[in-house]
Design an enzyme around this catalytic site. Sequence first.
Site, PDB file in Angstrom:
ATOM      1  N   GLY A  37       0.823  -1.219   0.000  1.00  0.00           N
ATOM      2  CA  GLY A  37       0.000   0.000   0.000  1.00  0.00           C
ATOM      3  C   GLY A  37       0.847   1.255   0.000  1.00  0.00           C
ATOM      4  O   GLY A  37       2.050   1.215   0.274  1.00  0.00           O
ATOM      5  N   TYR A 143      -2.499 -19.247   0.255  1.00  0.00           N
ATOM      6  CA  TYR A 143      -3.365 -18.069   0.352  1.00  0.00           C
ATOM      7  C   TYR A 143      -4.821 -18.495   0.569  1.00  0.00           C
ATOM      8  O   TYR A 143      -5.505 -18.000   1.482  1.00  0.00           O
ATOM      9  CB  TYR A 143      -3.212 -17.258  -0.948  1.00  0.00           C
ATOM     10  CG  TYR A 143      -4.159 -16.096  -1.061  1.00  0.00           C
ATOM     11  CD1 TYR A 143      -3.855 -14.870  -0.489  1.00  0.00           C
ATOM     12  CD2 TYR A 143      -5.365 -16.220  -1.745  1.00  0.00           C
ATOM     13  CE1 TYR A 143      -4.729 -13.794  -0.602  1.00  0.00           C
ATOM     14  CE2 TYR A 143      -6.238 -15.159  -1.867  1.00  0.00           C
ATOM     15  CZ  TYR A 143      -5.917 -13.953  -1.288  1.00  0.00           C
ATOM     16  OH  TYR A 143      -6.790 -12.890  -1.395  1.00  0.00           O
ATOM     17  N   ASN A 172     -12.328 -11.752  -8.599  1.00  0.00           N
ATOM     18  CA  ASN A 172     -11.143 -10.971  -9.026  1.00  0.00           C
ATOM     19  C   ASN A 172     -11.487  -9.497  -9.162  1.00  0.00           C
ATOM     20  O   ASN A 172     -12.240  -9.125 -10.050  1.00  0.00           O
ATOM     21  CB  ASN A 172     -10.593 -11.544 -10.324  1.00  0.00           C
ATOM     22  CG  ASN A 172      -9.928 -12.889 -10.091  1.00  0.00           C
ATOM     23  OD1 ASN A 172     -10.570 -13.829  -9.653  1.00  0.00           O
ATOM     24  ND2 ASN A 172      -8.639 -12.962 -10.343  1.00  0.00           N
TER      25      ASN A 172
HETATM   26  P1  NAD Z   1      -3.315  -4.558  -1.713  1.00  0.00           P
HETATM   27  O1  NAD Z   1      -2.013  -5.281  -1.693  1.00  0.00           O
HETATM   28  O2  NAD Z   1      -3.450  -3.354  -2.564  1.00  0.00           O
HETATM   29  O3  NAD Z   1      -3.784  -4.179  -0.238  1.00  0.00           O
HETATM   30  C1  NAD Z   1      -3.379  -4.889   0.903  1.00  0.00           C
HETATM   31  C2  NAD Z   1      -2.948  -3.848   1.935  1.00  0.00           C
HETATM   32  O4  NAD Z   1      -2.568  -4.544   3.139  1.00  0.00           O
HETATM   33  C3  NAD Z   1      -1.736  -3.029   1.489  1.00  0.00           C
HETATM   34  O5  NAD Z   1      -1.947  -1.670   1.783  1.00  0.00           O
HETATM   35  C4  NAD Z   1      -0.580  -3.610   2.312  1.00  0.00           C
HETATM   36  O6  NAD Z   1       0.448  -2.661   2.530  1.00  0.00           O
HETATM   37  C5  NAD Z   1      -1.307  -4.024   3.569  1.00  0.00           C
HETATM   38  N1  NAD Z   1      -0.640  -5.089   4.324  1.00  0.00           N
HETATM   39  C6  NAD Z   1      -0.075  -6.224   3.844  1.00  0.00           C
HETATM   40  N2  NAD Z   1       0.443  -6.940   4.857  1.00  0.00           N
HETATM   41  C7  NAD Z   1       0.181  -6.250   6.005  1.00  0.00           C
HETATM   42  C8  NAD Z   1       0.451  -6.465   7.382  1.00  0.00           C
HETATM   43  N3  NAD Z   1       1.129  -7.546   7.805  1.00  0.00           N
HETATM   44  N4  NAD Z   1       0.023  -5.548   8.278  1.00  0.00           N
HETATM   45  C9  NAD Z   1      -0.634  -4.430   7.879  1.00  0.00           C
HETATM   46  N5  NAD Z   1      -0.909  -4.157   6.586  1.00  0.00           N
HETATM   47  C10 NAD Z   1      -0.511  -5.071   5.674  1.00  0.00           C
HETATM   48  O7  NAD Z   1      -4.409  -5.658  -2.127  1.00  0.00           O
HETATM   49  P2  NAD Z   1      -5.981  -5.524  -2.340  1.00  0.00           P
HETATM   50  O8  NAD Z   1      -6.256  -6.112  -3.665  1.00  0.00           O
HETATM   51  O9  NAD Z   1      -6.457  -4.163  -2.001  1.00  0.00           O
HETATM   52  O10 NAD Z   1      -6.503  -6.569  -1.244  1.00  0.00           O
HETATM   53  C11 NAD Z   1      -7.263  -6.191  -0.105  1.00  0.00           C
HETATM   54  C12 NAD Z   1      -7.865  -7.453   0.511  1.00  0.00           C
HETATM   55  O11 NAD Z   1      -8.751  -8.082  -0.413  1.00  0.00           O
HETATM   56  C13 NAD Z   1      -6.856  -8.521   0.911  1.00  0.00           C
HETATM   57  O12 NAD Z   1      -7.298  -9.128   2.107  1.00  0.00           O
HETATM   58  C14 NAD Z   1      -6.921  -9.519  -0.227  1.00  0.00           C
HETATM   59  O13 NAD Z   1      -6.515 -10.803   0.165  1.00  0.00           O
HETATM   60  C15 NAD Z   1      -8.393  -9.453  -0.539  1.00  0.00           C
HETATM   61  N6  NAD Z   1      -8.763  -9.912  -1.873  1.00  0.00           N
HETATM   62  C16 NAD Z   1      -8.337  -9.206  -2.977  1.00  0.00           C
HETATM   63  C17 NAD Z   1      -8.750  -9.642  -4.234  1.00  0.00           C
HETATM   64  C18 NAD Z   1      -8.340  -8.935  -5.495  1.00  0.00           C
HETATM   65  O14 NAD Z   1      -8.721  -9.415  -6.575  1.00  0.00           O
HETATM   66  N7  NAD Z   1      -7.626  -7.823  -5.425  1.00  0.00           N
HETATM   67  C19 NAD Z   1      -9.574 -10.764  -4.347  1.00  0.00           C
HETATM   68  C20 NAD Z   1      -9.929 -11.465  -3.199  1.00  0.00           C
HETATM   69  C21 NAD Z   1      -9.545 -11.016  -1.964  1.00  0.00           C
HETATM   70  C1  UD1 Z   2      -6.817 -12.988  -7.435  1.00  0.00           C
HETATM   71  C2  UD1 Z   2      -6.289 -12.099  -6.324  1.00  0.00           C
HETATM   72  C3  UD1 Z   2      -6.415 -12.792  -5.008  1.00  0.00           C
HETATM   73  C4  UD1 Z   2      -7.861 -13.216  -4.853  1.00  0.00           C
HETATM   74  C5  UD1 Z   2      -8.352 -14.072  -6.013  1.00  0.00           C
HETATM   75  C6  UD1 Z   2      -9.851 -14.340  -5.894  1.00  0.00           C
HETATM   76  C7  UD1 Z   2      -4.528 -10.508  -6.918  1.00  0.00           C
HETATM   77  C8  UD1 Z   2      -3.071 -10.301  -7.077  1.00  0.00           C
HETATM   78  N1  UD1 Z   2      -4.886 -11.751  -6.562  1.00  0.00           N
HETATM   79  O1  UD1 Z   2      -6.018 -14.181  -7.570  1.00  0.00           O
HETATM   80  O2  UD1 Z   2      -6.068 -11.877  -3.973  1.00  0.00           O
HETATM   81  O3  UD1 Z   2      -8.069 -13.860  -3.655  1.00  0.00           O
HETATM   82  O4  UD1 Z   2      -8.158 -13.338  -7.210  1.00  0.00           O
HETATM   83  O5  UD1 Z   2     -10.352 -14.968  -7.020  1.00  0.00           O
HETATM   84  O6  UD1 Z   2      -5.335  -9.623  -7.112  1.00  0.00           O
HETATM   85  N2  UD1 Z   2      -2.021 -14.146 -15.284  1.00  0.00           N
HETATM   86  C9  UD1 Z   2      -1.357 -14.177 -16.488  1.00  0.00           C
HETATM   87  N3  UD1 Z   2      -0.342 -13.293 -16.696  1.00  0.00           N
HETATM   88  C10 UD1 Z   2       0.019 -12.352 -15.756  1.00  0.00           C
HETATM   89  C11 UD1 Z   2      -0.677 -12.328 -14.514  1.00  0.00           C
HETATM   90  C12 UD1 Z   2      -1.693 -13.253 -14.318  1.00  0.00           C
HETATM   91  O7  UD1 Z   2      -1.662 -15.003 -17.360  1.00  0.00           O
HETATM   92  O8  UD1 Z   2       0.942 -11.553 -16.025  1.00  0.00           O
HETATM   93  C13 UD1 Z   2      -3.119 -15.119 -15.063  1.00  0.00           C
HETATM   94  C14 UD1 Z   2      -2.902 -15.975 -13.817  1.00  0.00           C
HETATM   95  O9  UD1 Z   2      -2.099 -17.089 -14.089  1.00  0.00           O
HETATM   96  C15 UD1 Z   2      -4.353 -16.347 -13.499  1.00  0.00           C
HETATM   97  C16 UD1 Z   2      -5.157 -15.122 -13.942  1.00  0.00           C
HETATM   98  O10 UD1 Z   2      -4.319 -14.393 -14.821  1.00  0.00           O
HETATM   99  O11 UD1 Z   2      -4.765 -17.474 -14.253  1.00  0.00           O
HETATM  100  C17 UD1 Z   2      -5.544 -14.224 -12.776  1.00  0.00           C
HETATM  101  O12 UD1 Z   2      -4.369 -14.002 -11.996  1.00  0.00           O
HETATM  102  P1  UD1 Z   2      -4.312 -12.953 -10.787  1.00  0.00           P
HETATM  103  O13 UD1 Z   2      -4.791 -11.637 -11.242  1.00  0.00           O
HETATM  104  O14 UD1 Z   2      -2.978 -13.057 -10.168  1.00  0.00           O
HETATM  105  O15 UD1 Z   2      -5.480 -13.468  -9.842  1.00  0.00           O
HETATM  106  P2  UD1 Z   2      -5.794 -14.806  -9.019  1.00  0.00           P
HETATM  107  O16 UD1 Z   2      -4.629 -15.703  -8.914  1.00  0.00           O
HETATM  108  O17 UD1 Z   2      -7.069 -15.315  -9.611  1.00  0.00           O
END
Ligand code: NAD
Ligand code: UD1
Length: 307
Positions: A37, A143, A172
């Site tokens: 972050g 994870y 996602n």
């Molecule tokens: P992000 O990496 O942008 O945000 C995560 C935040 O948590 C960051 O600001 C990071 O600095 C902070 N963080 C990490 N480790 C920490 C720690 N030990 N203590 C305090 N802060 C910490 O990711 P995001 O996409 O905003 O994800 C937010 C939440 O949503 C997470 O719990 C993630 O697992 C969940 N999630 C995200 C997705 C997705 O597609 N982005 C999907 C499913 C679940």
């Molecule tokens: C993502 C989230 C995870 C969440 C999950 C829920 C992130 C980083 N991860 O995981 O926190 O819990 O959705 O469904 O947001 N890919 C490529 N090329 C690239 C990057 C990715 O082909 O350069 C492919 C990956 O192999 C995968 C797909 O794109 O098949 C999605 O990947 P990614 O965005 O990392 O998401 P998830 O692994 O689904």
Amino acid sequence: MARYLVTGGCGFIGSHLIERLLAAGHEVRVLDDLSTGKRENLPAGVPVSVGSVADAAAVETAMAGVDGCFHLAAVASVDRSREAWLETHQTNLSGTIAVFDAARRANPRGPVPVVYASSAAVYGDNPEMPLTEDAATRPLSAYGADKLGCELHARVADGVHGVPTTGFRFFNVYGPRQDPKSPYSGVISIFAGRIAKGESITINGDGEQVRDFIFVKDLVRYLSAAMDTPRPGAPVFNICTGRPTSVNRLAEVLAELSGRKLDRRYGPARAGDIRVSIGDPARLVAAFGMTCDTPLEDGLRETLAWL
Ligand code: NAD
Ligand code: UD1
């Protein structure tokens, strides 16, 4: 007006949630270790304690006196959880228990509600599509296993300690402020950042893996609604659209929208990658009366415009 702690508030999703909470007139503070972050993601004046959710004392201090906690801090990358198994577990599961535990004592009026991020990764290789919340959970990654652990401990928080919890299995998520430069970021931000600059992208495997992509501004509405109405029994809801998009198709749409020629290379499939992930939003819609309605192309346009 209420006072909330947002863990991980400097991250992608957290920063959008905070915008929404501030617009509704709430007071917000953040606990974030700034590992992924950035302070610049937040409007000036939001207090940020730099510390880890894995540090129980830091969580206790950040939680003192709040009316509720949105727990989003986690290592969000599935790939990173493979490389740093124990370290990511300390944040993703132990950190969540620290949050639930501190919520017991946060307020002299009694335990405060916690709304927390779970993930579609809990379903792992379950082939039933679309996935309902009752589908079997079979995580493929550390994870996903830790996110499932969060849900189990949420039941303990509710049943044993009287801490109301609501968990959301995010599918996602994409949108502005998802870091396009980090290799651990989501596929949309990585592809959008590279395609917009005319650079090549790497598709892991054959690109026919499918995801259910949700626009971040749709998602945060559910988080704030869940805090407004805590429910008994530690419920868990999918946040998804029910609409599938393959990684190949995603790359093509991004190239079309950015007016660039697509230069795609194919690399090995990622270990622990899920093949098909599509959620059923029926329970979410029934409980909250709203859908994730931003069409993918509109959300992608807004993401590209932010770059
Ligand atoms: P992000 O990496 O942008 O945000 C995560 C935040 O948590 C960051 O600001 C990071 O600095 C902070 N963080 C990490 N480790 C920490 C720690 N030990 N203590 C305090 N802060 C910490 O990711 P995001 O996409 O905003 O994800 C937010 C939440 O949503 C997470 O719990 C993630 O697992 C969940 N999630 C995200 C997705 C997705 O597609 N982005 C999907 C499913 C679940
Ligand atoms: C993502 C989230 C995870 C969440 C999950 C829920 C992130 C980083 N991860 O995981 O926190 O819990 O959705 O469904 O947001 N890919 C490529 N090329 C690239 C990057 C990715 O082909 O350069 C492919 C990956 O192999 C995968 C797909 O794109 O098949 C999605 O990947 P990614 O965005 O990392 O998401 P998830 O692994 O689904």
